[in-house]
Design a protein around this motif. Sequence first.
Motif, PDB file in Angstrom:
ATOM      1  N   VAL A 278      47.281  26.086  48.740  1.00 38.99           N
ATOM      2  CA  VAL A 278      46.342  25.299  47.940  1.00 38.99           C
ATOM      3  C   VAL A 278      44.933  25.787  48.248  1.00 38.99           C
ATOM      4  O   VAL A 278      44.436  25.625  49.360  1.00 38.99           O
ATOM      5  N   VAL A 295      44.615  16.858  45.682  1.00 38.30           N
ATOM      6  CA  VAL A 295      44.533  17.074  44.239  1.00 38.30           C
ATOM      7  C   VAL A 295      44.960  15.779  43.543  1.00 38.30           C
ATOM      8  O   VAL A 295      46.037  15.246  43.824  1.00 38.30           O
ATOM      9  N   ASN A 318      48.054  27.571  44.165  1.00 48.19           N
ATOM     10  CA  ASN A 318      47.864  26.321  43.419  1.00 48.19           C
ATOM     11  C   ASN A 318      49.005  26.068  42.431  1.00 48.19           C
ATOM     12  O   ASN A 318      48.802  25.559  41.326  1.00 48.19           O
ATOM     13  N   SER A 367      51.018  22.896  38.477  1.00 44.85           N
ATOM     14  CA  SER A 367      49.902  23.771  38.822  1.00 44.85           C
ATOM     15  C   SER A 367      48.584  23.038  38.611  1.00 44.85           C
ATOM     16  O   SER A 367      48.517  22.023  37.909  1.00 44.85           O
ATOM     17  N   TRP A 368      47.529  23.570  39.217  1.00 43.98           N
ATOM     18  CA  TRP A 368      46.203  22.957  39.146  1.00 43.98           C
ATOM     19  C   TRP A 368      45.166  24.031  39.428  1.00 43.98           C
ATOM     20  O   TRP A 368      45.477  25.096  39.965  1.00 43.98           O
ATOM     21  N   SER A 369      43.914  23.746  39.087  1.00 48.11           N
ATOM     22  CA  SER A 369      42.848  24.727  39.286  1.00 48.11           C
ATOM     23  C   SER A 369      42.154  24.510  40.622  1.00 48.11           C
ATOM     24  O   SER A 369      42.125  23.388  41.158  1.00 48.11           O
ATOM     25  N   ALA A 370      41.577  25.576  41.138  1.00 44.15           N
ATOM     26  CA  ALA A 370      40.880  25.499  42.426  1.00 44.15           C
ATOM     27  C   ALA A 370      39.685  24.560  42.358  1.00 44.15           C
ATOM     28  O   ALA A 370      39.312  23.939  43.365  1.00 44.15           O
ATOM     29  N   VAL A 373      40.396  21.045  43.676  1.00 45.42           N
ATOM     30  CA  VAL A 373      40.922  20.886  45.033  1.00 45.42           C
ATOM     31  C   VAL A 373      39.827  20.422  45.987  1.00 45.42           C
ATOM     32  O   VAL A 373      38.711  20.954  45.991  1.00 45.42           O
TER      33      VAL A 373
END
Length: 393
Positions: A278, A295, A318, A367-370, A373
Amino acid sequence: MTSAATTEATAGARAAIPEAAGTVLLDGVTKRYGQATAVDRMSLTVQPGEFISLLGPSGCGKTTTLRMIAGFEHPDAGDIRVSGRSVLGVPPYRRDVNTVFQAYALFPHMSVAENVAYGLQQHRASKAAIREQVVEALDLVQMRRFADRKPTQLSGGQQQRVALARALVNRPAVLLLDEPLGALDRQLREEMQLELKLLQSRLGITFVFVTHDQGEALSMSDRVAIMRDGRIEQLADADTIYARPVSAYVAAFVGQQNFFRGPVVEGGTAVDSPHALVRGIRAELADGLQGQAAVRPEFVSIAPDASEARADAAGPVNTARGTLIGVAHLGETMQYLVRLGEEQSLIVRRPTPDAPQLAVGDPVVASWSAERVLLFPADDAASAGGYVAPPTD
């Protein structure tokens, strides 16, 4: 208490003491009950006309703080000033504050009008002044047509309005509210949140509101003080509290979070958990320390996983693979619960119109974007009461 919260809360309290009506100042206030410290060297300045909420779990000191401002409890150390005047040793009825309690505390043998008039009678106001001010106060809360009814003839929401009218009839500089919406059902509670904020804006009275309901605090307040163990963990507006929490405790308490724990890597920008690497966009921590990445569920995307990778295997940065174990319709959003491994799960929330059609048992990839975070040192975030993915080690 974090250094940021300490600086923000204390700097204003130790500045030149403001004299404007409606200011509340706590300077190094401590309250103990035997060996237990309920409020610990707390400093805070509330500006005139501000709506501020004290938010936190049971036992964090928020109600004790309110009761000390009201005069029902007395600090063991520090000073409390209301409208520029120290109120140490001043009885509640001589302070320029009024309090609305969760239980409302209406006199059952009195009519609505008599309940509202009670405080004015104690101050020996004239009959003409009492009649005029009672009508004005009941009009403020839209309860004039119920003036002759007894409290037992009213609904919970109507009783709450009467309690507000009784507290406002003297036009105090500061109104203290101790979880006044706690006894109402959800729909009525949300309606009263809007009414309270509109009323406060119209009157310009300082509101100090105590609640453990984050939705109430975030929706109504100019600023929110997140309390922990008798201190202020963070003091800021709702947007800052939600988007930039200063600690894992605040992050977990306000809204929900998915936490991934593991060693800090990549120059302090990532946490290498068993189920995902992450990565954030800022170097927050030192490599090698134990950290946790957070997140929020609404920032996570989810889709069917057509790959041949194991369901509990970590994917690219991520990204996490798992098995869908729960689907819930929350109205405007769909909530998915994904098992990542034996002891860790992930919550995902997507807007209902755009939510993918998935069934329990499906292999999925999240999934996710930086940019979404948040990185924190290893901490006791679980104690805050928010969703925390259990550790896997």
